[in-house]
Design an enzyme around this catalytic site. Structure first.
Site, mmCIF file in Angstrom:
data_model
loop_
_atom_site.group_PDB
_atom_site.id
_atom_site.type_symbol
_atom_site.label_atom_id
_atom_site.label_comp_id
_atom_site.label_asym_id
_atom_site.label_seq_id
_atom_site.Cartn_x
_atom_site.Cartn_y
_atom_site.Cartn_z
ATOM 1 N N ASP A 229 30.381 -30.798 -21.254
ATOM 2 C CA ASP A 229 30.014 -30.468 -19.872
ATOM 3 C C ASP A 229 30.023 -28.951 -19.702
ATOM 4 O OD1 ASP A 229 29.771 -31.655 -16.943
ATOM 5 O OD2 ASP A 229 31.114 -29.909 -16.840
ATOM 6 N N ASN B 109 24.260 -22.674 -10.565
ATOM 7 C CA ASN B 109 22.950 -23.117 -10.097
ATOM 8 C C ASN B 109 22.731 -22.702 -8.643
ATOM 9 O OD1 ASN B 109 20.623 -24.392 -11.059
ATOM 10 N ND2 ASN B 109 21.097 -26.284 -9.997
ATOM 11 N N HIS C 154 17.610 -22.585 -9.443
ATOM 12 C CA HIS C 154 17.362 -23.655 -10.413
ATOM 13 C C HIS C 154 16.700 -23.137 -11.686
ATOM 14 C CE1 HIS C 154 18.640 -26.935 -7.832
ATOM 15 N NE2 HIS C 154 17.949 -26.394 -6.828
ATOM 16 N N ASP D 259 18.082 -24.106 -15.196
ATOM 17 C CA ASP D 259 17.314 -24.760 -16.261
ATOM 18 C C ASP D 259 17.420 -23.977 -17.570
ATOM 19 O OD1 ASP D 259 16.603 -26.688 -14.473
ATOM 20 O OD2 ASP D 259 14.572 -25.922 -14.126
ATOM 21 N N GLU E 135 24.447 -31.725 -16.114
ATOM 22 C CA GLU E 135 24.852 -30.678 -17.048
ATOM 23 C C GLU E 135 25.685 -31.237 -18.190
ATOM 24 O OE1 GLU E 135 28.023 -30.705 -13.782
ATOM 25 O OE2 GLU E 135 25.895 -31.133 -14.031
#
Length: 408
Positions: A274, A282, A287, A291, A317
Site C-alpha cells: 500500500d 492525491n 489526480h 496517477d 493504491e
C-alpha cells in the site's frame, strides 16, 4: 466491393491481340509463362529441325545427287541449324523465348527456307499447299509468339507462296481460288484456335491472381483479427494505468501457482503493498500526479521481483504480489528491497524532502489451504498493523508454517 471487382475485371480484360489491357498484368503473365513457353518452343524447334532433315532423304529419292538437291539440302540444313542453335540458346536462357529478335530471325530463316524449297522442289501443288497449311498452323499453335508477329509471318508465308504460284508455278484460276480459300481457312482456324487457347490461359491466370489477392486480403484480415484479439486479451488482463496485471488476471495466475505449490509441495507467499498517504498526496497535487505515482511505484515493484513472481493491482493504491517458491524469509527480503527502492525514488513534482513510501504486509499460504483468500486476509491484516506502527515498514503475519520451515 463491387467497384473493386469491376476494376479487377476491367484490368483482366483482353485486347484484340488476346493480351491483357493492363500492361503490368500482361508482363506478370509473360514472366509466369516464361519457362513453359521456353519448353514448348524448344520442342517445336526440335520438331521443325527433324522435319527439315527428314525431307532431305525424300529429296534425294526424288532428285538424286543433282545440283537442285544440293541447294535444297543446304537450305534445309541451314534452317535445321538455326532451329537447333535457338533451341540451345533458349535452354541456357529461357527468357530468350519471349525476346522478338532471336525468335523472329528463326521465323524468317524457316519460312524463307520453306518458300525456297517449294520453288526448287518439283513436287505437286497439292504437296506444297499441304506444306503451307502445316507451316501456318505451326506458327499459330506450336511456336509461342505475340499475335502481331504471328500474323506478319503468316502473311509473309501466304503471300510468298501465292507469288511463287503466280510467277514460277502457274495455277489454273480454279486451282488458285481453291488454294487461296485453303490458306485463308487455315489462317482463320489457326487464329481462332490461338485466340481461344490464349484467352483460356489468361482467364485462368486472372482467376489465379484474383484468388491470390483474396487470400492475401483474407490473411491480412486474419492477422488484424488476431492482433485485435491479442489487444483485447491484453486489455482484459492488464490494468490500463500501471500496465501490470489487473485484479482478475492476477487471481487467475495466482490460482495456478497455488495449484502448483500444492502439487509440488513448495511454499507460496503473498504480499499486500500500500502506498503511504496516497489520498493526501492525491488531494494536494491532483489526480495526474497521483496517477504518475501509481505508475512509478508499480514499475518499481516489478523491477525488484523475480521472473516467476506475479504482481497485480488490487485496487486504488494497493498492489498484491504472489511469490512462488518463497518462504517468509525470502518474501521479507524481497519486500524490504521493494520498500527501500520506493523510498529512494525522487519525483520532481513532489516538494523537496517529501519521499514516497510503502507499507507491506506478508503472509504465506498454509499447507491445507486450497484458496488464496485466507492468506490474502492475513497479509492485509499485517499491512494494517504496519500502518498502525507508522507506515514505511514490512510486517510478516505470524510465523512460517512448520512444514515449510523444515524445508527451509
Amino acid at each position: 466491393m463491387t467497384a473493386g471487382k469491376n476494376e479487377a475485371r476491367q484490368g483482366a480484360s483482353l485486347n484484340w491481340c488476346v493480351e491483357f489491357h493492363d500492361a503490368p498484368l500482361e508482363a506478370l503473365y509473360r514472366r509466369t509463362m516464361r519457362l513453359q513457353d521456353a519448353q514448348q518452343l524448344r520442342y517445336a524447334l526440335w520438331l521443325i529441325a527433324a522435319t527439315f532433315l527428314l525431307f532431305i532423304a525424300a529429296d534425294y529419292l526424288l532428285l538424286g545427287a543433282s545440283g537442285t538437291f544440293l541447294i535444297l539440302a543446304a537450305t534445309r540444313i541451314g534452317v535445321t541449324l538455326s532451329c537447333l542453335v535457338l533451341a540451345r540458346y533458349i535452354t541456357r536462357d529461357p527468357a530468350q523465348a519471349h525476346r522478338p529478335l532471336p525468335l523472329n530471325l528463326v521465323y524468317f530463316a524457316a519460312i524463307s527456307g520453306l518458300l525456297l524449297t517449294i520453288y526448287l522442289h518439283p513436287g505437286s501443288v497439292g504437296l506444297h499447299i499441304s506444306s503451307i497449311v502445316v507451316a501456318s498452323l505451326t506458327i499459330y499453335l506450336l511456336v509461342p509468339n505475340r499475335l502481331t508477329w504471328i500474323l506478319v509471318w503468316n502473311g509473309y508465308l501466304s503471300f510468298g507462296f501465292i507469288l511463287l504460284a503466280l510467277l514460277w508455278k502457274p495455277l489454273t484460276p480454279g486451282m488458285l481460288a481453291s488454294t487461296l480459300m485453303i490458306i485463308a481457312f487455315a489462317n482463320l482456324m489457326g487464329w481462332l484456335t490461338f485466340s481461344r487457347l490464349n484467352r483460356l490461359q489468361r482467364k485462368q491466370f486472372a482467376l489465379l491472381m484474383d484468388e491470390r489477392d483474396i487470400n492475401r486480403k483474407l490473411q491480412s484480415e486474419i492477422e488484424e483479427r488476431q492482433m485485435l484479439e491479442a489487444q483485447l486479451r491484453h486489455m482484459a488482463s492488464t490494468d490500463p494505468l500501471t500496465g501490470i496485471a489487473n485484479r482478475r488476471h492476477f487471481f487467475e495466475l495466482a490460482e495456478r501457482e497455488l495449484t502448483r505449490a500444492h502439487r509440488e509441495h513448495t511454499p507460496l507467499a503473498i504480499c499486500m503493498v500500500d502506498i503511504d498517504l496516497f489520498k493526501t498526496l492525491n488531494d494536494h497535487h491532483g489526480h495526474a500526479v497521483g496517477d504518475l505515482v501509481l505508475t512509478t511505484v508499480a514499475s518499481c515493484c516489478a523491477s525488484v521481483l523475480r521472473e516467476t513472481d506475479i504482481i497485480g493491482r488490487y485496487g486504488g493504491e494497493e498492489f498484491v504480489i504472489a511469490l512462488p517458491q518463497a518462504d517468509l524469509e525470502t518474501a521479507n527480503s524481497i519486500a524490504e528491497r521493494l520498500r527501500d527502492k520506493v523510498t529512494s525514488l525522487q519525483l520532481p513534482m513532489l516538494p523537496l524532502g517529501q519521499r514516497l513510501s510503502v507499507t507491506v504486509g506478508i503472509s504465506q499460504v498454509a499447507p491445507g489451504e486450497t484458496r488464496l483468500e485466507p492468506a490474502l486476509q492475513r497479509a492485509d491484516d499485517a499491512l494494517y498493523v504496519g500502518k498502525s506502527r507508522g507506515r514505511n515498514c514490512v510486517v510478516v503475519a505470524g510465523e512460517a508454517p512448520p512444514a515449510f520451515s523444515a524445508r527451509a
